[in-house]
Design a protein around this motif. Structure first.
Motif, PDB file in Angstrom:
ATOM      1  N   TRP A  33      13.220   3.631   6.744  1.00  0.00           N
ATOM      2  CA  TRP A  33      12.387   2.746   7.573  1.00  0.00           C
ATOM      3  C   TRP A  33      12.344   3.243   9.010  1.00  0.00           C
ATOM      4  O   TRP A  33      11.293   3.219   9.657  1.00  0.00           O
ATOM      5  CB  TRP A  33      12.912   1.301   7.514  1.00  0.00           C
ATOM      6  N   ILE A  80      -4.638   5.116  -3.515  1.00  0.00           N
ATOM      7  CA  ILE A  80      -4.263   3.706  -3.722  1.00  0.00           C
ATOM      8  C   ILE A  80      -3.684   3.524  -5.127  1.00  0.00           C
ATOM      9  O   ILE A  80      -2.675   2.839  -5.315  1.00  0.00           O
ATOM     10  CB  ILE A  80      -5.485   2.785  -3.487  1.00  0.00           C
ATOM     11  N   CYS A  84       0.038   2.285  -6.394  1.00  0.00           N
ATOM     12  CA  CYS A  84       0.287   1.203  -7.364  1.00  0.00           C
ATOM     13  C   CYS A  84       1.282   1.653  -8.425  1.00  0.00           C
ATOM     14  O   CYS A  84       2.261   0.947  -8.704  1.00  0.00           O
ATOM     15  CB  CYS A  84      -1.031   0.771  -7.991  1.00  0.00           C
ATOM     16  N   ALA A  87       4.756   1.832  -7.065  1.00  0.00           N
ATOM     17  CA  ALA A  87       5.404   0.517  -6.980  1.00  0.00           C
ATOM     18  C   ALA A  87       5.971   0.127  -8.348  1.00  0.00           C
ATOM     19  O   ALA A  87       7.075  -0.429  -8.440  1.00  0.00           O
ATOM     20  CB  ALA A  87       4.409  -0.528  -6.495  1.00  0.00           C
ATOM     21  N   ILE A  88       5.227   0.450  -9.420  1.00  0.00           N
ATOM     22  CA  ILE A  88       5.700   0.135 -10.769  1.00  0.00           C
ATOM     23  C   ILE A  88       6.924   0.989 -11.102  1.00  0.00           C
ATOM     24  O   ILE A  88       7.892   0.504 -11.691  1.00  0.00           O
ATOM     25  CB  ILE A  88       4.566   0.337 -11.795  1.00  0.00           C
ATOM     26  N   LEU A 189       8.986   4.234  -0.574  1.00  0.00           N
ATOM     27  CA  LEU A 189       8.637   3.768   0.775  1.00  0.00           C
ATOM     28  C   LEU A 189       7.845   4.842   1.502  1.00  0.00           C
ATOM     29  O   LEU A 189       6.831   4.556   2.149  1.00  0.00           O
ATOM     30  CB  LEU A 189       9.905   3.424   1.565  1.00  0.00           C
ATOM     31  N   HIS A 192       4.258   5.077   0.030  1.00  0.00           N
ATOM     32  CA  HIS A 192       3.394   3.972   0.465  1.00  0.00           C
ATOM     33  C   HIS A 192       2.984   4.145   1.924  1.00  0.00           C
ATOM     34  O   HIS A 192       1.873   3.792   2.313  1.00  0.00           O
ATOM     35  CB  HIS A 192       4.093   2.627   0.280  1.00  0.00           C
TER      36      HIS A 192
ATOM     37  N   TYR B   9       4.953  -6.452 -13.804  1.00  0.00           N
ATOM     38  CA  TYR B   9       4.169  -5.477 -13.054  1.00  0.00           C
ATOM     39  C   TYR B   9       2.774  -6.011 -12.737  1.00  0.00           C
ATOM     40  O   TYR B   9       2.022  -5.353 -12.026  1.00  0.00           O
ATOM     41  CB  TYR B   9       4.014  -4.162 -13.829  1.00  0.00           C
ATOM     42  N   TYR B  12       1.618  -5.955  -9.167  1.00  0.00           N
ATOM     43  CA  TYR B  12       1.234  -4.660  -8.605  1.00  0.00           C
ATOM     44  C   TYR B  12      -0.205  -4.310  -8.959  1.00  0.00           C
ATOM     45  O   TYR B  12      -0.939  -3.785  -8.129  1.00  0.00           O
ATOM     46  CB  TYR B  12       2.178  -3.561  -9.114  1.00  0.00           C
ATOM     47  N   TRP B  13      -0.600  -4.595 -10.191  1.00  0.00           N
ATOM     48  CA  TRP B  13      -1.991  -4.312 -10.594  1.00  0.00           C
ATOM     49  C   TRP B  13      -2.960  -5.232  -9.872  1.00  0.00           C
ATOM     50  O   TRP B  13      -4.057  -4.820  -9.498  1.00  0.00           O
ATOM     51  CB  TRP B  13      -2.156  -4.461 -12.112  1.00  0.00           C
ATOM     52  N   TRP B  16      -3.421  -3.910  -6.514  1.00  0.00           N
ATOM     53  CA  TRP B  16      -4.279  -2.721  -6.635  1.00  0.00           C
ATOM     54  C   TRP B  16      -5.751  -3.139  -6.634  1.00  0.00           C
ATOM     55  O   TRP B  16      -6.588  -2.553  -5.951  1.00  0.00           O
ATOM     56  CB  TRP B  16      -3.898  -1.981  -7.914  1.00  0.00           C
ATOM     57  N   LEU B  19      -6.769  -4.203  -3.214  1.00  0.00           N
ATOM     58  CA  LEU B  19      -6.917  -3.050  -2.318  1.00  0.00           C
ATOM     59  C   LEU B  19      -8.247  -2.341  -2.566  1.00  0.00           C
ATOM     60  O   LEU B  19      -8.934  -1.935  -1.627  1.00  0.00           O
ATOM     61  CB  LEU B  19      -5.749  -2.072  -2.513  1.00  0.00           C
ATOM     62  N   ILE B  55      -0.086  -3.776   1.461  1.00  0.00           N
ATOM     63  CA  ILE B  55       0.734  -2.655   0.963  1.00  0.00           C
ATOM     64  C   ILE B  55       2.186  -2.830   1.413  1.00  0.00           C
ATOM     65  O   ILE B  55       3.123  -2.705   0.623  1.00  0.00           O
ATOM     66  CB  ILE B  55       0.182  -1.298   1.461  1.00  0.00           C
ATOM     67  N   TYR B  59       3.960  -3.653  -1.947  1.00  0.00           N
ATOM     68  CA  TYR B  59       4.397  -2.361  -2.479  1.00  0.00           C
ATOM     69  C   TYR B  59       5.695  -1.895  -1.803  1.00  0.00           C
ATOM     70  O   TYR B  59       6.530  -1.264  -2.430  1.00  0.00           O
ATOM     71  CB  TYR B  59       3.311  -1.303  -2.304  1.00  0.00           C
ATOM     72  N   MET B  60       5.821  -2.165  -0.507  1.00  0.00           N
ATOM     73  CA  MET B  60       7.034  -1.742   0.197  1.00  0.00           C
ATOM     74  C   MET B  60       8.063  -2.875   0.237  1.00  0.00           C
ATOM     75  O   MET B  60       9.099  -2.740   0.885  1.00  0.00           O
ATOM     76  CB  MET B  60       6.680  -1.257   1.606  1.00  0.00           C
TER      77      MET B  60
END
Lengths: 208, 105
Positions: A33, A80, A84, A87-88, A189, A192, B9, B12-13, B16, B19, B55, B59-60
Motif C-alpha cells: 500500500w 478491467i 476481475c 480479484a477472484i 493489489l 488493481h 465470487y 466480483y462479476w 465487473w 465497471l 475498484i 477489488y482491493m
C-alpha cells in the motif's frame, strides 16, 4: 522499575506505539500500500503535468482522429476483466482453494498480455506515423502531444509489464503451494492499481 | 447456481459489469461533441472517481480495511489536486508559455 514496565506495556498497547498493528494488515500488504501511494503520486505528477501542457497548448488533436478508439476500448475491457479475475484469484487463495487461484491467476496474466500486445501494436503505428517525443507531424504546433502520450502510456505499460513478471512469479509460487492468501493478495493489489491508473489515462488522455 | 456463485465470487462479476457500464458511459460522454468542455471534464472526472472508488473498495478490499489505511490511500488524490491548482493558473499567462517554449525542442 515496575512503573517502567507498566509504562512500556501501556505504550506497546496503544495503536501508534508500535506494539499493536495500527493498520490491521500484515507488513507485506502494508508495504504494498505504501508503494502504491508513492507510485500514485508519480502518475498524479504526470497527469497534472499533462493538464498543464494541454492548457498551454494552442490546440489539441482529437483523440479519436489519432487513435483507434475501438482498440483502446478493447484494451480497457481486457484490463478491467483481468482485474476481475485477479480479484477472484485472491478470493480463492484466501479461502485455500489453491488450484482455482492458480487458474484465475493464469487468466489474469492472459488479460495483461492481451493489453500489452495491443499497446505494442498502438505504439508501432504511432511511431510509424512519424510521431516522436516533441515532434508532431500532423499538428506541428503541439509537439507536447506525442511527448505526453509516450510518457504516460509508456510508464503505464512498463507497470503492466512489471505486473506480469510479478504475476508469473506469484503463479509459479502458488502452483508450488508456497504462495497462499496474503501473498496472492499483495500481487493483486499491484495489479488493481495498474487498472486504476489506466482508468485515469483512459478518461483524461483518450476521452477528454 | 454456478460454482462461482457458491464461493461468493458473484460480487466480483457484478462489479465487473458495473465497471464496463461506467466505461461505456465515459466513452459516450467523450463522443458528445456538443457538450461544453467544462461539463465534459466534470462528468469524466466523476465517472473516473466512481470507477476508481469501486475498484479500490471491492477489488482491493479497502472497504474491509481500517479507516487509517483508507485515508492514507486517498492522500495522492488530495496532493494531486493541490499540485494542479498551484500550477495550472500559470498556464493562462505568459509565464506558462515561456516554460513550454524553454522545454520544447
Amino acid at each position: 522499575m515496575e512503573a517502567t514496565v507498566g509504562e512500556q506495556e501501556r505504550i506497546l498497547a496503544s495503536p501508534w506505539g508500535g506494539g499493536t498493528n495500527p493498520f490491521g494488515t500484515s507488513w507485506g500488504k502494508f508495504m504494498m500500500w505504501v508503494f502504491i501511494v508513492s507510485d500514485a503520486l508519480t502518475f498524479a505528477g504526470f497527469i497534472v503535468a499533462y493538464g498543464f501542457m494541454r492548457s498551454v497548448a494552442p490546440a489539441w488533436p482529437e483523440p479519436d482522429e489519432v487513435f483507434s478508439m475501438g482498440l483502446i476500448t478493447f484494451m480497457t475491457f481486457a484490463l478491467i476483466s483481468s482485474s476481475c479475475v485477479m480479484a477472484i484469484a485472491v478470493g480463492a487463495a484466501q479461502q485455500g482453494r489453491q488450484s482455482e487461484a492458480v487458474k484465475y491467476l493464469w487468466l489474469t496474466i492472459l488479460g495483461g498480455t492481451i493489453f500489452l500486445g495491443c499497446q505494442a501494436y498502438e505504439w508501432s503505428h504511432f511511431i510509424a506515423d512519424g510521431y516522436r517525443p516533441w515532434l508532431n507531424p500532423v499538428m506541428p504546433e503541439v509537439p507536447q502531444f506525442p511527448a505526453a502520450f509516450y510518457v504516460m502510456t509508456g510508464f503505464h505499460g512498463f507497470h503492466v509489464f512489471t505486473g506480469l513478471v510479478l504475476l508469473l512469479y506469484t503463479v509459479i509460487r502458488a502452483h508450488m503451494g508456497k504462495y497462499t492468501g496474503d501473498r496472492v493478495e499483495i500481487a493483486g493489489l499491484y495489479w488493481h492499481f495498474i487498472d486504476v491508473v489506466w482508468v485515469f489515462i483512459f478518461a483524461f488522455f483518450y476521452l477528454l | 447456481m454456478s460454482e462461482a456463485t457458491h464461493h461468493g465470487y458473484a460480487t466480483y462479476w457484478k462489479i465487473w459489469g458495473w465497471l464496463l457500464c461506467m466505461t461505456l458511459l465515459a466513452l459516450g460522454v467523450g463522443y458528445v461533441d456538443a457538450m461544453p468542455g467544462a461539463l465534459k471534464a466534470l462528468l469524466l472526472v466523476g465517472i473516473t472517481l466512481a470507477k476508481v472508488g469501486v475498484i479500490a473498495a471491492f477489488y482491493m478490499h479497502l472497504r474491509s480495511e481500517k479507516l487509517d489505511l483508507i485515508l492514507i490511500t486517498f492522500s495522492p488524490i488530495v496532493l494531486a489536486l493541490i499540485l494542479f491548482f498551484f500550477i495550472v493558473p500559470d498556464a493562462g499567462d505568459s509565464v506558462g508559455r515561456e516554460i513550454m517554449l524553454r522545454i520544447g525542442p
